[in-house]
Design an enzyme around this catalytic site. Structure first.
Site, PDB file in Angstrom:
ATOM      1  N   SER A 261       0.903  -1.060   0.104  1.00 44.34           N
ATOM      2  CA  SER A 261      -0.099   0.000   0.033  1.00 44.34           C
ATOM      3  C   SER A 261       0.653   1.291  -0.138  1.00 44.34           C
ATOM      4  CB  SER A 261      -1.091   0.036   1.149  1.00 44.34           C
ATOM      5  OG  SER A 261      -2.074   0.750   0.719  1.00 44.34           O
ATOM      6  N   LYS A 265       4.282   2.026  -2.464  1.00 45.24           N
ATOM      7  CA  LYS A 265       4.551   3.033  -3.162  1.00 45.24           C
ATOM      8  C   LYS A 265       5.983   3.341  -2.874  1.00 45.24           C
ATOM      9  CE  LYS A 265       0.087   5.280  -1.963  1.00 45.24           C
ATOM     10  NZ  LYS A 265      -1.068   4.758  -2.672  1.00 45.24           N
ATOM     11  N   TRP A 352     -10.322   0.793  -4.855  1.00 44.26           N
ATOM     12  CA  TRP A 352      -9.635   2.012  -4.406  1.00 44.26           C
ATOM     13  C   TRP A 352      -8.347   2.138  -5.201  1.00 44.26           C
ATOM     14  CZ3 TRP A 352     -11.058   6.580  -3.192  1.00 44.26           C
ATOM     15  CH2 TRP A 352     -10.273   7.306  -2.346  1.00 44.26           C
ATOM     16  N   HIS A 402      -7.902  -5.380   0.305  1.00 41.10           N
ATOM     17  CA  HIS A 402      -6.646  -4.665   0.501  1.00 41.10           C
ATOM     18  C   HIS A 402      -6.043  -5.452   1.813  1.00 41.10           C
ATOM     19  CE1 HIS A 402      -4.056  -1.416  -0.374  1.00 41.10           C
ATOM     20  NE2 HIS A 402      -4.365  -1.102   0.960  1.00 41.10           N
TER      21      HIS A 402
HETATM   22  C1  GTR Z   1      -5.383   4.504   1.908  1.00 46.54           C
HETATM   23  C2  GTR Z   1      -4.695   5.435   0.848  1.00 46.54           C
HETATM   24  C3  GTR Z   1      -3.999   4.529  -0.337  1.00 46.54           C
HETATM   25  C4  GTR Z   1      -3.340   3.504   0.399  1.00 46.54           C
HETATM   26  C5  GTR Z   1      -3.598   3.020   1.740  1.00 46.54           C
HETATM   27  C6  GTR Z   1      -2.667   2.385   2.821  1.00 46.54           C
HETATM   28  O1  GTR Z   1      -6.227   5.195   2.875  1.00 46.54           O
HETATM   29  O2  GTR Z   1      -5.798   6.169   0.200  1.00 46.54           O
HETATM   30  O3  GTR Z   1      -3.385   5.303  -0.985  1.00 46.54           O
HETATM   31  O4  GTR Z   1      -1.958   3.798   0.420  1.00 46.54           O
HETATM   32  O5  GTR Z   1      -4.424   3.931   2.603  1.00 46.54           O
HETATM   33  O6  GTR Z   1      -1.671   2.548   2.831  1.00 46.54           O
HETATM   34  O7  GTR Z   1      -3.074   1.214   3.460  1.00 46.54           O
END
Ligand code: GTR
Length: 421
Positions: A261, A265, A352, A402
């Protein structure tokens, strides 16, 4: 808990939920866009071989991402001292060596330190290694009672026993599901992990973490082209790499950077900006990671810059609701890792993060890998769920949400055994 906090939590929840609700999830509403060609210079010149890529195109792309997306690190800073806080030859039921190594940094009268938890298989003399950040402290990735609990700021999470922004014993082992430590060690790999909050607490506040060590005079925050938190976390991974180069038990030529996540990145940026990483695994990195920004599917540049104003450099805000003006897209971030192996993974329910956009990021990075005679993604259609494509560029989309699962790690280990030499 008092009412005000409850109200704030409620509004935070509602605004995140409504952000996700407002987002576009309709493929027919994805705007038309023209994707920049990674093999064409900004001045229109075509790149025809790896030499020209390395000499001209790679530096101009790296420079663009540095100045306009993640931000420049304002200077160099070497490890000031290494302290072995704890070490054992008898970890994980005797099959691993455990080290907890504190790296200390000093600059302009300020100090920062972070602890790297390392497990190495005893069966290997010089171990290849996965390195990645964790979200809630090193002690959350394993039940191992010897793992030291970080004293750094942490986001409250009552279900993990984190209140008053402090990590506690209660959260030991709560993230074992995301790490598969035994599988990694049994496969002959080491694992190193760091609590990301020790390098930079994940909040819109530039008075803490690593940033202030570089401030000049009464500077309060980075300049518009200087590092946000993602670049700061990447910096920390590179400093961990500095340490791995000194540790004889680690094969520094086989260090694969991993992240999930926001930390996925981070893994991509770390791999793109530091060639010493032998490979990159980016699990569901979404917007600002592997997903194409120009698709505006799920999370968008505007949304991410608003929700997390500290992640990217301020210059990235120029592209909020203005993705068409971006002269790059995230496939070119992946391309910057070439010819080193890179694995992008999505989850079916994680809309998302835009699974299709993540797949296309990997697909459109492929021509750069092909310049080196490496195989990237050779099919233009997304593979079926749980059907990984494993080449130098690898991709899978698995069932579920996720998260990082055992399925994910099984694929990463198999792929690393084949591609990390
Ligand atoms: C979310 C964010 C994403 C992703 C995620 C995470 O809220 O919008 O870009 O990075 O968090 O890191 O779990």
């Amino acid at each position: 808990m008092n009412r005000l906090i409850l109200c704030l939590l409620f509004f935070a929840f509602v605004s995140t939920a409504s952000a996700q609700f407002d987002a576009n999830y309709d493929e027919s509403k994805v705007p038309e866009f023209k994707l920049p060609d990674p093999l064409k210079m900004f001045n229109g010149k075509k790149i025809r071989n790896s030499k020209k890529w390395e000499k001209n195109r790679c530096p101009e792309l790296l420079n663009f991402f540095t100045e306009n997306v993640y931000g420049e690190v304002p200077g160099e800073l070497a490890i000031s001292s290494v302290q072995i806080l704890e070490q054992s030859e008898n970890a994980l039921n005797g099959k691993a060596i455990r080290k907890q190594v504190d790296l200390v940094f000093k600059n302009h009268g300020k100090t920062l330190d972070f602890t790297v938890l390392i497990y190495l298989p005893k069966s290997v003399e010089k171990a290849p290694l996965f390195v990645g950040y964790n979200f809630y402290g090193n002690h959350t990735i394993t039940e191992d009672v010897e793992v030291i609990i970080s004293g750094s700021w942490a986001r409250n999470n009552p279900s993990f026993g984190i209140i008053n922004n402090q990590l506690t014993e209660q959260s030991r082992g709560v993230r074992t599901n995301r790490w598969c430590v035994d599988k990694i060690i049994d496969a002959g790999f080491g694992l190193a992990t760091i609590y990301y909050g020790e390098v930079d607490p994940d909040k819109d506040d530039f008075s803490d973490g690593i940033h202030p060590l570089f401030y000049i005079d009464d500077q309060q925050q980075p300049a518009a082209n200087e590092w946000g938190s993602i670049a700061a976390w990447s910096w920390g991974l590179s400093r961990a790499m500095d340490y791995f180069e000194r540790d004889n038990a680690i094969d520094e030529s086989k260090v694969v950077v991993f992240g999930h996540s926001r930390l996925g990145k981070t893994a991509l940026w770390a791999g793109a900006s530091d060639e010493r990483f032998a490979g990159v695994i980016s699990n569901e990195p979404g917007c600002g990671g592997a997903a194409l920004s120009k698709r505006r599917f799920g999370e968008t540049v505007w949304r991410i810059n608003n929700s997390f104003p500290h992640w990217f450099c301020k210059n990235f805000r120029n592209y909020s609701k203005n993705e068409e003006a971006l002269p790059v897209d995230q496939h070119e971030l992946i391309a910057l890792i070439a010819p080193r192996p890179v694995y992008i993974a999505s989850a079916e329910e994680d809309r998302w993060s835009d699974p299709k956009g993540e797949f296309l990021g990997a697909l459109y990075a492929t021509p750069v890998f092909e310049l080196y005679g490496k195989k990237g993604i050779e099919q233009t259609e997304m593979p079926g769920v749980n059907q990984p494509i494993q080449n130098t560029v690898a991709y899978h989309i698995r069932t579920g949400e996720h998260d990082v699962t055992e399925f994910d790690w099984e694929q990463y280990i198999k792929w690393a055994q084949k591609f990390i030499h």
